[in-house]
Motif scaffolding. Structure first.
Motif: not given
Ligand SMILES: Cc1cc2nc3c(=O)[nH]c(=O)nc-3n(C[C@H](O)[C@H](O)[C@H](O)COP(=O)(O)OP(=O)(O)OC[C@H]3O[C@@H](n4cnc5c(N)ncnc54)[C@H](O)[C@@H]3O)c2cc1C
Length: 246
Positions: A97, A101, A145, A238, A243
């Motif tokens: 995806h 960023k 996925a 996420w 990160s």
């Protein structure tokens, strides 16, 4: 072709998780090289990358795994869900995806056949819902996925509920990979859409499993809304402002 979707600008202030000196030498020891065998650009911000090479061949791929992919000299890894491995073990697929960023998004947007990346793993991630049962998967743009790795395209995605920023782009991409019956619900910043998600997941019975993936905040809120249950499996993919979750 990716048009009409335009990749959002990279957020150079994002706090990218990068390993220090010791971390980098550890990564160098376990990282293996993989080559890009094929790139398939779906509608909107979704890219499927097939990897091949000795490291891919030497691996036993199975549903519910995760692998760390490494794209540049920083050796910062990003976690992705393998799916679509072939019987000969020659290739494995990853779905990106491209949220725009980070190192992984940037790489996936520009990647071409013959490019290289680093591969660490795979390792166990989360047990996927059993296709053709009452099990359900909740996720978002990062969970396609996971559905494919569990074979949920066999029920055309009927066992999936996804939240999405752009509902129509996600629906198009899901149709392109055989998950056209998945429910897609528009994400709202105040998370009020999760009431709708909760209703969509209400039918999961005592003997079935509910798997929650994707945005950490949504998972946490859904868990609160449903109350504690041993049949719920969760894995955050996420979290806003963070990160490289593993
Ligand atoms: C077990 C596991 C399996 C995963 N499987 C997949 C998969 O198959 N496909 C997939 O696309 N992703 C998957 N992810 C999620 C992926 O690892 C993260 O989205 C990752 O942060 C992307 O790296 P990046 O370099 O693009 O962004 P980063 O540099 O990590 O992040 C930069 C900024 O973007 C934000 N951000 C990260 N991801 C998103 C997002 N999806 N939407 C909006 N903002 C975001 C971060 O909070 C941060 O503020 C998985 C994660 C885990 C833990």
């Amino acid at each position: 072709m990716n048009a009409p979707f335009l990749m959002p600008p990279r957020d150079f202030n994002a706090s990218g998780r990068r390993p220090g000196l010791i971390g980098r030498s550890l990564v160098r020891k376990v990282m293996q090289a993989a080559e890009v065998a094929r790139v398939e650009r779906l509608s909107g911000p979704f890219v499927i990358v097939d990897l091949c090479g000795p490291a891919v061949r030497a691996t036993r791929w199975s549903a519910g795994q995760r692998a760390s992919l490494i794209f540049d000299q920083s050796l910062a890894g990003r976690t992705y869900t393998p799916f679509g491995w072939d019987q000969e073990g020659e290739r494995v697929r990853f779905m990106f995806h491209v949220h725009g960023k980070g190192v992984a998004s940037e790489w996936a947007w520009q990647v071409g056949k013959g490019d290289a990346c680093g591969l660490v793993g795979p390792a166990a991630s989360i047990e996927t819902p059993r296709a053709g049962t009452g099990d359900m998967l909740f996720g978002d743009e990062t969970s396609i996925a996971t559905a494919l790795s569990g074979g949920l395209d066999r029920t055309q995605g009927r066992q999936c509920v996804f939240e999405a920023t752009d509902v129509s782009l996600l629906r198009q991409a899901l149709s392109e990979v055989g998950l056209q019956q998945a429910q897609v619900i528009a994400r709202r910043p105040d998370l009020s859409h999760l009431d709708e998600v909760r209703s969509a997941l209400a039918g999961v019975g005592d003997s079935s499993n509910l798997t929650l993936t994707g945005n950490a905040r949504s998972i946490q809120r859904l868990h609160q809304l449903r109350g504690p249950s041993f049949a719920v499996r969760t894995k955050a993919y996420w979290s806003p402002g963070k990160s490289g979750l593993t």
